[in-house]
Design a protein around this motif. Structure first.
Motif, PDB file in Angstrom:
ATOM      1  N   ASN A  31     -22.550  28.569  16.278  1.00 29.64           N
ATOM      2  CA  ASN A  31     -22.108  27.693  17.353  1.00 29.64           C
ATOM      3  C   ASN A  31     -20.596  27.435  17.292  1.00 29.64           C
ATOM      4  O   ASN A  31     -19.936  27.667  16.260  1.00 29.64           O
ATOM      5  CB  ASN A  31     -22.855  26.358  17.284  1.00 29.64           C
ATOM      6  N   TYR A  33     -18.033  21.851  18.824  1.00 22.01           N
ATOM      7  CA  TYR A  33     -19.341  21.254  19.108  1.00 22.01           C
ATOM      8  C   TYR A  33     -20.001  20.775  17.817  1.00 22.01           C
ATOM      9  O   TYR A  33     -20.544  19.662  17.749  1.00 22.01           O
ATOM     10  CB  TYR A  33     -20.225  22.272  19.812  1.00 22.01           C
ATOM     11  N   GLU A  43     -21.192  16.942  16.595  1.00 23.23           N
ATOM     12  CA  GLU A  43     -22.552  16.609  16.177  1.00 23.23           C
ATOM     13  C   GLU A  43     -22.575  15.993  14.776  1.00 23.23           C
ATOM     14  O   GLU A  43     -23.332  15.056  14.507  1.00 23.23           O
ATOM     15  CB  GLU A  43     -23.435  17.868  16.214  1.00 23.23           C
TER      16      GLU A  43
END
Length: 564
Positions: free
Chosen positions: A98, A102, A106
């Motif tokens: 990913n 991002y 998280e």
């Protein structure tokens, strides 16, 4: 015409059926014998390995049942530290699928105590690195739910302190590799990790229940008095075993943070203080021992300040009259104590402090031990001021050991954090005569029943002790509004078993203490509460019918009064 030939049914006689059953039984028996033989062979093999096989392979198998680091327990077996399999969260940047931005977003949601930039640096790093050690199961689940194969979750050995912050400075903590850093963890690191010894828990002398009482009562006082900290210790006067030791503020060794650095210091063994008037009984004891004080009735002039070497020694509460020795301690007179010390002389005063090991680091198994601030020159002024606790700085443990010697019959012994059990205590060395110790027990009891320590008088526990409120030194001299308030006590005074010392650093004079900052109003009540709660846990129960016989001293008291 076809002929059908039908084979007649075979008819088994009773003898044939019996033969078949017998054969089946024999075969079953043989199978059972074979099974038992195999079981016996395997059992014998296992016993052989257990008893005689010393090869490394079998040793490793046995070691699997031994913890990687020994447990630490209190004197009653209550676990204080143990090693468990914990969770860790690690990232392997080369495997991440990913977007790093991002993932950082998280991770911050899961670990809000860590900056996003720090996560980005780890996610973009060249090699695998830890996101979190000692992660909680729900944190592991949350990171796993992100769904990136670049995260893995190795199980690692983790040191757990099930009592949280209880005795934190005494226990210490371990580093990420599982090695002890401070406290008991650091001092006994080899014993705790050695294969030969780690199978058995390390048993400390402290009692977790008593430790909890001391921390609770001292913590409440520090909070209510808006103080910057405190320290306390309970010591067995005959063995030197530490039953409780606390330092405030404290921290949780399960979760170390950068701001904990000051809280990790053990104030009892590592901080130095001028402990003020708590030194007076020690000086008076030495004077009695050396024949300088031969009568409790002899009076000394306390009507005016004592001029010496350009300084004036004053009393915080001037009684304006001549005082005898019991009154000197009851009213905490600096002037009279200094006169008695002057008569005792430099050599004998210095010898007293050396005999009490005030010139050395405190003797205990911990590494965190401070070297006292010893007078550069033992002149006449130093002799007089150190007699009432000024001009010399020691740790609270130094003073606790000294009071143990003062009341136990005169024998100084080192302190220990290990439970002695059936082992004999260290022999120690004599500091005071037994007769002097008996006299000092009377005088210490009088201070609590009739003097500055009245608020420590726990009913039925026969507490004796001495208050001390010393101004803290600073730039340009002593700071009048910054006090270290201490109460050093023992109980029960008719047969002393425990010394209890409590200290509060810079208490504020507020409504909680009726506007007072001195030890009689701030720390003495703490000692009373601790004794009343912890005494029965230590096997000392209130008995109003017993006390120290002070009948020969009470007629010498002109009147009750206050002092510090």
């Amino acid at each position: 015409m076809n002929t059908l030939v039908v084979r007649p049914a075979r008819v088994r006689t009773a003898g044939v059926r019996q033969q078949i059953l017998l054969t089946a039984q024999q075969r079953l028996m043989m199978l059972m014998l074979l099974f038992m033989a195999a079981f016996l062979l395997i059992s014998m093999r296992l016993v052989f390995f257990a008893l005689f096989d010393t090869a490394s392979g079998s040793g490793d198998a046995a070691a699997a049942f031994i913890p990687a680091r020994a447990d630490i327990v209190d004197r009653n077996g209550v676990p204080l530290a143990r090693t468990i399999d914990g969770y860790s969260i690690r990232v392997v940047p080369s495997k991440l699928l990913n977007n790093r931005q991002y993932l950082a977003d998280e991770l911050v949601k899961i670990f809000p105590d860590t900056p996003r930039e720090e996560f980005l640096a780890r996610l973009n790093g060249p090699r695998p690195t830890y996101i979190r050690r000692r992660a909680l199961p729900d944190q592991v689940a949350a990171v796993n739910a992100i769904g990136d194969v670049g995260f893995d979750f190795p199980r690692e050995k983790e040191r757990l302190y099930p009592q949280l912050s209880l005795a934190a400075q005494l226990l210490g903590f371990t580093d990420a590799e599982g090695h002890g850093v401070t406290g008991v963890e650091g001092s006994f690191d080899k014993q705790l990790t050695d294969k030969a010894t780690r199978g058995e828990p390390l048993v400390l002398s402290i009692d977790a229940r008593v430790q909890g009482v001391l921390e609770s009562e001292l913590g409440n006082a520090v909070t209510n008095l808006e103080a910057i900290g405190g320290a306390g210790i309970i010591l067995d006067v005959h063995t030197g075993e530490v039953l409780a030791m606390t330092s405030l503020p404290t921290y949780n060794p399960n979760k170390l943070i950068a701001g904990d650095a000051a809280a990790r210091r053990n104030a009892v063994t590592y901080n130095l203080y001028e402990l003020g008037s708590t030194f007076k009984p020690l000086s008076i004891g030495a004077a009695i021992d050396n024949g300088v004080v031969t009568s409790m009735a002899k009076r000394y002039d306390a009507t005016k300040p004592l001029a010496i070497a350009g300084f004036k020694i004053r009393d915080s509460h001037n009684m304006g009259r001549w005082l005898n020795v019991p009154e000197t301690l009851i009213h905490s007179s600096n002037i009279v104590t200094a006169q008695i010390a002057d008569q005792l002389g430099k050599e004998k005063m210095e010898a007293l402090f050396r005999s009490l090991e005030f010139n050395k680091r405190p003797e205990i198994e911990l590494k965190e031990r401070a070297f006292p601030l010893w007078p550069k020159e033992w002149g006449r002024l130093s002799t007089m001021t150190t007699a009432y606790g000024h001009g010399i700085a020691v740790t609270p443990l130094h003073l606790a050991n000294a009071y143990a010697a003062l009341v136990n019959g005169g024998i100084w012994r080192p302190a220990t954090v290990l439970k002695l059990g059936d082992k004999a205590p260290p022999q120690g060395h004599r500091v005071f005569k037994a007769s002097t110790s008996a006299r000092m027990r009377q005088l210490l009891r009088l201070i609590v029943s009739d003097g500055t320590g009245r608020q420590a008088d726990a009913p039925g526990f026969r507490v004796g002790g001495k208050t001390g409120s010393a101004e803290k030194p600073g730039a340009g001299g002593y700071r009048r509004h910054s006090l270290v308030s201490t109460f050093a006590a023992a109980f029960p005074m008719d047969n002393p078993r425990y010394v209890i010392l409590a200290m509060i650093d810079e208490p504020k004079g507020n409504a909680f203490s009726s506007g007072q900052r001195t030890a009689g109003y701030t720390v003495a009540p703490v000692v009373k509460k601790v004794v009343m709660r912890a005494g029965p846990m230590l096997g000392v129960f209130p008995d109003e019918s017993r006390d120290v016989d002070v009948s020969e001293l009470t007629p010498l008291l002109w009147k009750n009064g206050e002092g510090e």
